[in-house]
Design a protein around this motif. Structure first.
Motif, short mmCIF file in Angstrom:
data_model
loop_
_atom_site.label_atom_id
_atom_site.label_comp_id
_atom_site.label_asym_id
_atom_site.label_seq_id
_atom_site.Cartn_x
_atom_site.Cartn_y
_atom_site.Cartn_z
N ALA A 1 53.86 39.74 57.48
CA ALA A 1 54.37 40.98 58.08
C ALA A 1 53.75 41.16 59.46
O ALA A 1 52.60 40.77 59.69
CB ALA A 1 54.04 42.17 57.19
N THR B 1 58.32 45.21 60.14
CA THR B 1 58.36 45.95 58.87
C THR B 1 58.05 47.42 59.12
O THR B 1 57.22 47.75 59.95
CB THR B 1 57.35 45.36 57.87
OG1 THR B 1 57.15 46.26 56.78
CG2 THR B 1 55.99 45.09 58.49
N GLU B 2 58.72 48.27 58.38
CA GLU B 2 58.52 49.71 58.52
C GLU B 2 57.34 50.19 57.69
O GLU B 2 56.74 51.20 57.97
CB GLU B 2 59.77 50.46 58.00
CG GLU B 2 61.04 50.12 58.73
CD GLU B 2 61.26 51.03 59.91
OE1 GLU B 2 61.28 52.25 59.69
OE2 GLU B 2 61.39 50.51 61.05
N LYS C 1 55.39 45.93 54.32
CA LYS C 1 55.75 44.92 53.32
C LYS C 1 56.67 43.86 53.90
O LYS C 1 57.53 44.15 54.72
CB LYS C 1 56.49 45.59 52.15
CG LYS C 1 55.65 46.57 51.37
CD LYS C 1 56.44 47.04 50.15
CE LYS C 1 55.83 48.27 49.54
NZ LYS C 1 56.58 48.76 48.38
N LEU C 2 56.51 42.65 53.39
CA LEU C 2 57.49 41.60 53.65
C LEU C 2 58.70 41.87 52.75
O LEU C 2 58.54 42.37 51.65
CB LEU C 2 56.93 40.24 53.25
CG LEU C 2 56.12 39.42 54.24
CD1 LEU C 2 55.81 38.06 53.60
CD2 LEU C 2 56.86 39.22 55.54
N TYR C 3 59.86 41.48 53.22
CA TYR C 3 61.06 41.63 52.38
C TYR C 3 61.94 40.42 52.62
O TYR C 3 61.81 39.72 53.65
CB TYR C 3 61.79 42.94 52.70
CG TYR C 3 62.11 43.07 54.16
CD1 TYR C 3 61.13 43.51 55.06
CD2 TYR C 3 63.34 42.69 54.66
CE1 TYR C 3 61.39 43.57 56.42
CE2 TYR C 3 63.61 42.75 56.02
CZ TYR C 3 62.63 43.19 56.88
OH TYR C 3 62.88 43.23 58.23
N GLY D 1 63.93 39.61 55.91
CA GLY D 1 63.03 39.31 57.01
C GLY D 1 62.45 37.91 56.89
O GLY D 1 62.27 37.19 57.88
N THR E 1 49.04 47.12 51.21
CA THR E 1 49.33 46.73 52.59
C THR E 1 48.47 47.50 53.58
O THR E 1 47.82 48.49 53.23
CB THR E 1 50.80 47.02 52.96
OG1 THR E 1 50.96 48.44 53.10
CG2 THR E 1 51.77 46.51 51.92
N TYR F 1 53.09 46.77 46.95
CA TYR F 1 54.24 46.01 46.42
C TYR F 1 54.34 46.25 44.93
O TYR F 1 53.33 46.14 44.21
CB TYR F 1 54.02 44.51 46.61
CG TYR F 1 54.13 43.98 48.01
CD1 TYR F 1 55.35 43.51 48.51
CD2 TYR F 1 53.01 43.89 48.82
CE1 TYR F 1 55.43 42.98 49.80
CE2 TYR F 1 53.09 43.35 50.11
CZ TYR F 1 54.31 42.90 50.58
OH TYR F 1 54.39 42.37 51.85
#
Ligand code: PLP
Length: 348
Positions: free
Chosen positions: A84, A110-111, A114-116, A119, A144, A150
């Motif tokens: 991230a 990322t807002e 977190k990685l998503y 992305g 995070t 998560y």
């Protein structure tokens, strides 16, 4: 000068007395250096009891080293590491991951820290193409850097994707204890059971003096890690003092008590400020951090009395971290000052 208390970082807190006593307790006579001692064997055993017997555990001094050496061990310099944009390794490790591993860091905006999946997928091209660095690791931070956590489902999805693509999952667990409390889960359930392959297991932010562990959940990942740690200058000669801390930290539920308290204090702080019209909480408060936008002019006034950092100058977003020794009185005094400062601003 009296030390200012505050909400700058969980690292600003001192050492928990039980940890300090463990260090004093270990300060008896001579032991073999470099980890070949009873303290280290006992601490490793405790970690194995928690996370599984079939793992490798190595102690290092600091969290940056845990991340950097863990990543270096499982990559080659032509690999890339997806993380991230807000991750500690990307923002706050002075390029050490790139410097030591030689890998390219591929960051995902990322807002919420977190990685998503979308992305991550954005970086998944050029596979088997020799002109492109080869993605090898997905690195997540739990909890995070933005105080979010998560879920198991989110981890399953990310780790499943990584493994389907022949990649390794690294978790920066500098605040893994806070995440475990939030999820009401054991450490194993939120690490190896959701597909983590390499864990930076933190303790410093939750009451230890110093010391982190690198845990390899697959022994085949880094059979030569002892050389990497030594070359990385993280083989402690007086290892017993890191090990004794971990032993105390993981005994009598100390890690849980400390993290529960820090998390509760973050909830209390959030509850105290959320109804103040000038304050806008920007992230879900899921661990021990509260992120909020507050009027810019109030920041220096508050900072005169309490330490904390501005997270985003442009938006006037601040970060308030709580720790195992934050008290309800700290929060009451801070909120009182915040309200007073905002009132004075209105009156002028
Ligand atoms: C998410 C995260 N990872 C790792 C670290 C490790 O930092 P250090 O090298 O200062 O122990 C920190 C410390 O701020 C952190 O916040």
């Amino acid at each position: 000068m009296k030390n200012k208390r505050g909400f700058a970082s969980d690292n600003n807190a001192g050492v928990h007395p039980d940890i300090l006593n463990a260090i004093i307790g270990a300060n008896k006579g001579h032991t073999i250096a470099y980890g070949d001692d009873e303290y280290t064997r006992r601490a490793v055993k405790i970690i194995k009891n928690l996370l599984g017997d079939d793992i490798d555990v190595y102690f290092v001094f600091i969290g940056t080293a845990a991340n950097v050496l863990g990543l270096t061990a499982v990559t080659r310099s032509y690999n890339s590491i997806i993380c991230a944009e807000s991750s500690h390794m990307h923002q706050d490790e002075c390029g050490a991951p790139e410097n030591y591993s030689g890998c390219k860091l591929l960051s995902v905006p990322t807002e919420n820290g977190k990685l998503y999946l979308d992305g991550i997928k954005h970086h998944m091209y050029g596979i088997d193409f020799e002109h492109h660095s080869q993605p090898k690791v997905l690195s997540v931070t739990q909890a995070t850097e933005m105080g979010t956590v998560y879920s198991k489902e989110e981890m399953d999805e990310i780790a499943g994707f990584a493994h389907d693509n022949g990649m390794i999952v690294h978790m920066d667990g500098a605040r893994i204890a806070n995440a475990a409390i939030t999820m009401n889960s054991g450490l194993r359930e939120i690490t190896r059971d959701v597909g983590v392959d390499v864990l930076s297991f933190g303790g410093t932010k939750n009451g230890m003096m110093y010391g982190e562990a690198i845990v390899f959940f697959r022994k085949d990942l880094a059979p030569d890690f002892k050389y990497i740690r030594k070359q990385g200058m993280q083989l402690a000669s007086k290892m017993r003092f890191i090990a004794a801390q971990f032993e105390a930290y993981l005994s009598n539920d100390l890690w849980m008590k400390n993290a529960s308290h820090a998390n509760e204090m973050a909830q209390l702080l959030a509850a105290e400020v959320e109804n103040i019209p000038e304050v806008k909480i920007t992230q879900n408060v899921e661990a021990n951090g509260v992120f909020a936008i507050i009027p810019k002019e109030s920041i220096p006034v508050l900072q005169e009395k309490f330490f904390f950092y501005v997270w985003n100058e442009e938006t006037s977003e601040v970060r308030w971290m709580t720790s195992y020794d934050t008290t309800p009185e700290d929060i009451a005094r801070f909120v009182q000052l915040l309200k007073k400062t905002l009132r004075q601003k209105k009156d002028t």
